[in-house]
Design a protein around this motif. Structure first.
Motif, PDB file in Angstrom:
ATOM      1  N   ALA A 120       0.846  -1.205   0.000  1.00 16.71           N
ATOM      2  CA  ALA A 120       0.000   0.000   0.000  1.00 16.71           C
ATOM      3  C   ALA A 120       0.872   1.243   0.000  1.00 16.71           C
ATOM      4  N   ARG A 121       2.064   1.104  -0.568  1.00  9.48           N
ATOM      5  CA  ARG A 121       3.000   2.224  -0.645  1.00  9.48           C
ATOM      6  C   ARG A 121       3.132   2.630  -2.115  1.00  9.48           C
ATOM      7  N   ALA A 122       2.494   3.753  -2.474  1.00 14.21           N
ATOM      8  CA  ALA A 122       2.442   4.179  -3.874  1.00 14.21           C
ATOM      9  C   ALA A 122       3.799   4.679  -4.347  1.00 14.21           C
ATOM     10  N   THR A 123       4.157   4.278  -5.555  1.00 18.11           N
ATOM     11  CA  THR A 123       5.377   4.792  -6.186  1.00 18.11           C
ATOM     12  C   THR A 123       5.068   5.911  -7.174  1.00 18.11           C
ATOM     13  N   GLU A 124       3.798   6.056  -7.506  1.00 13.81           N
ATOM     14  CA  GLU A 124       3.374   7.120  -8.439  1.00 13.81           C
ATOM     15  C   GLU A 124       1.922   7.458  -8.156  1.00 13.81           C
ATOM     16  N   VAL A 125       1.618   8.756  -8.106  1.00 11.91           N
ATOM     17  CA  VAL A 125       0.239   9.223  -7.882  1.00 11.91           C
ATOM     18  C   VAL A 125      -0.042  10.357  -8.854  1.00 11.91           C
ATOM     19  N   PRO A 142      -1.114  -4.654  -4.910  1.00 10.03           N
ATOM     20  CA  PRO A 142      -1.651  -3.701  -3.936  1.00 10.03           C
ATOM     21  C   PRO A 142      -2.772  -4.286  -3.086  1.00 10.03           C
ATOM     22  N   ASP A 143      -2.842  -3.797  -1.860  1.00  9.69           N
ATOM     23  CA  ASP A 143      -3.918  -4.135  -0.926  1.00  9.69           C
ATOM     24  C   ASP A 143      -5.021  -3.095  -1.098  1.00  9.69           C
ATOM     25  N   LEU A 144      -6.088  -3.447  -1.801  1.00  9.14           N
ATOM     26  CA  LEU A 144      -7.128  -2.477  -2.135  1.00  9.14           C
ATOM     27  C   LEU A 144      -7.865  -1.965  -0.903  1.00  9.14           C
ATOM     28  N   PRO A 166     -11.578   1.057  -4.997  1.00  7.77           N
ATOM     29  CA  PRO A 166     -10.630   1.112  -6.120  1.00  7.77           C
ATOM     30  C   PRO A 166     -10.481  -0.234  -6.816  1.00  7.77           C
ATOM     31  N   GLN A 167      -9.884  -0.194  -8.006  1.00  8.15           N
ATOM     32  CA  GLN A 167      -9.708  -1.414  -8.768  1.00  8.15           C
ATOM     33  C   GLN A 167      -8.344  -1.431  -9.453  1.00  8.15           C
ATOM     34  N   ILE A 168      -7.834  -2.642  -9.692  1.00  2.06           N
ATOM     35  CA  ILE A 168      -6.569  -2.805 -10.409  1.00  2.06           C
ATOM     36  C   ILE A 168      -6.872  -2.821 -11.902  1.00  2.06           C
ATOM     37  N   VAL A 169      -6.335  -1.873 -12.624  1.00  2.00           N
ATOM     38  CA  VAL A 169      -6.608  -1.783 -14.061  1.00  2.00           C
ATOM     39  C   VAL A 169      -5.503  -2.430 -14.885  1.00  2.00           C
ATOM     40  N   ASN A 170      -4.339  -2.681 -14.269  1.00  2.00           N
ATOM     41  CA  ASN A 170      -3.242  -3.347 -14.977  1.00  2.00           C
ATOM     42  C   ASN A 170      -2.401  -4.096 -13.939  1.00  2.00           C
ATOM     43  N   GLN A 171      -2.518  -5.414 -13.961  1.00  2.00           N
ATOM     44  CA  GLN A 171      -1.817  -6.211 -12.958  1.00  2.00           C
ATOM     45  C   GLN A 171      -0.322  -6.287 -13.215  1.00  2.00           C
TER      46      GLN A 171
END
Length: 407
Positions: A120-125, A142-144, A166-171
């Protein structure tokens, strides 16, 4: 031609009044050009326009526009416009980045593993222009649920209600999309709280938004498109006929465009992209009508060499008048049908075209043709003056009274 002494001053007054109206009271730009959020909604119960306006103002929106759409089937049909676009301010964006654990200091992030776990640590926002969508990327799957908790920890931010948000759009690159409530969603929720869920529907008919910068770009593009169209029309006519005919069409096109804009300003109608489309349509329509008259003028100039340009214009307009009336009449009937039975944008477009048909037909006869005759007269006078002007030895003799000295 005998009536031009009345019609040309009238045209000048109309165009001047239209120019003045651009500054006072000023055009009523739509959301396309002004920027803001537009929500179209049909209430399930009868609601007055002033009630809707007061409710929107009570929600904290400044100077909202509430327009009631004339709809027989749905009498409580409204378009609500507010100037606010994004629900996420710059300060809120920074808070969201912090809540999503976006950091360039990897050591600090690892040290706080409980608050910022690796999944749950974003590298890009990144944020969408409207502020209603956040795109994030992670190093691991990611942990949604944790991401949802992080977003909700920021005050004033609400997630859009959906099972996959939220949702994962590209695994492959762990790309996550988070949808927030937009200004339109917030406005609908506020109306539902104030007026009741039995009055406000669950979903609006339409939600649109345009940023202020994009609105300014659209205004500039609309102005440039009209100007470029008129310039190319002038070049075409100068090539198709000759230089005498081009200014008449240009002035007539500017006249038609200004009359349409002036009427919309006076009636406080919104000027949108559809209005500019109608203006461009009328510029082409007016040019076509004028070219028909010009073509007949050119034909009659070669057939009736003994007649004056004044008589040639009168004759040409009379010969093409039946065609002009039939063409304008049929087009007018179709546009009147849209104006009477159409709604919203369609009705405003039809109104602009109806005004343009009247102005375009009139300007082809009373603006373009008389201006062409005036230009022809001026060119003839200048040509005659050049022929009478002495040159060379004759000019020296005319000035001094003595023959010019031989070189």
């Amino acid at each position: 031609m005998a009536q031009r002494g009345f019609w040309i001053p009238l045209s000048l007054i109309l165009v001047f009044a239209s120019f003045v109206s651009l500054w006072w009271p000023g055009p009523n730009y739509g959301t396309d050009f002004r920027g803001g959020t537009e929500v179209e909604v049909v209430f399930t119960k009868a609601v007055e326009a002033h009630t809707v306006r007061q409710t929107v103002e009570s929600l904290g929106y400044q100077t909202p526009d509430v327009v009631q759409v004339q709809d027989v089937k749905s009498p409580s049909h409204f378009i609500i416009r507010v100037q606010e676009v994004s629900s996420v301010t710059d300060a809120t964006k920074e808070q969201l980045k912090k809540a999503l654990c976006l950091t360039t200091d990897a050591a600090a992030a690892v040290a706080d593993e409980h608050a910022c776990p690796s999944n749950a640590r974003a590298t890009e926002v990144t944020f969408s222009p409207g502020g209603d969508k956040i795109s994030t990327r992670y190093d691991s799957t990611p942990d949604l649920e944790k991401i949802k908790e992080q977003v909700r920890s920021v005050g004033g931010i609400n997630l859009r209600a959906a099972a996959d948000n939220p949702q994962i759009v590209n695994q492959r690159d762990n790309h996550v999309e988070i949808q927030l409530q937009s200004k339109g969603d917030q406005l609908m929720d506020g109306l539902r709280d104030k007026l009741g869920a039995d009055t406000v529907p669950a979903q609006p008919l339409k939600v649109e938004w345009v940023g202020p910068k994009a609105g300014k770009q659209l205004r500039d593009s609309a102005r440039n498109s009209v100007a470029i169209a008129i310039v190319f029309i002038m070049l075409y006519l100068a090539f198709r006929f000759d230089l005498r005919f081009a200014p008449g069409v240009v002035v007539a096109s500017v006249h038609d465009a200004m009359v349409i804009i002036g009427v919309f300003v006076v009636l406080r109608k919104e000027i949108t992209v559809s209005t500019i489309a109608a203006v461009l349509t009328i510029v082409g329509y007016s040019m076509n009508d004028t070219v028909v008259i010009y073509d007949r003028i050119r034909e009659n100039l070669s057939k009736h060499r003994g007649k004056s340009f004044w008589d040639i214009i009168n004759m040409s307009v009379s010969e093409t008048l039946s065609r002009t009336i039939l063409t304008a009449g049929v087009t007018m009937l179709s546009m009147l049908a849209f104006f009477v039975w159409g709604t919203g944008v369609i009705r405003d477009f039809a109104l602009a075209v109806v005004i343009g048909i009247v102005a375009g037909t009139y300007s082809s006869i009373y603006v373009a043709a008389p201006l062409t005759e005036w230009i022809d007269k001026r060119m003839t006078q200048r040509l005659g003056a050049k022929k009478k002007r002495p040159s060379g030895k004759r000019r020296a003799k005319a000035v001094t009274g003595k023959p010019a000295e031989a070189k």
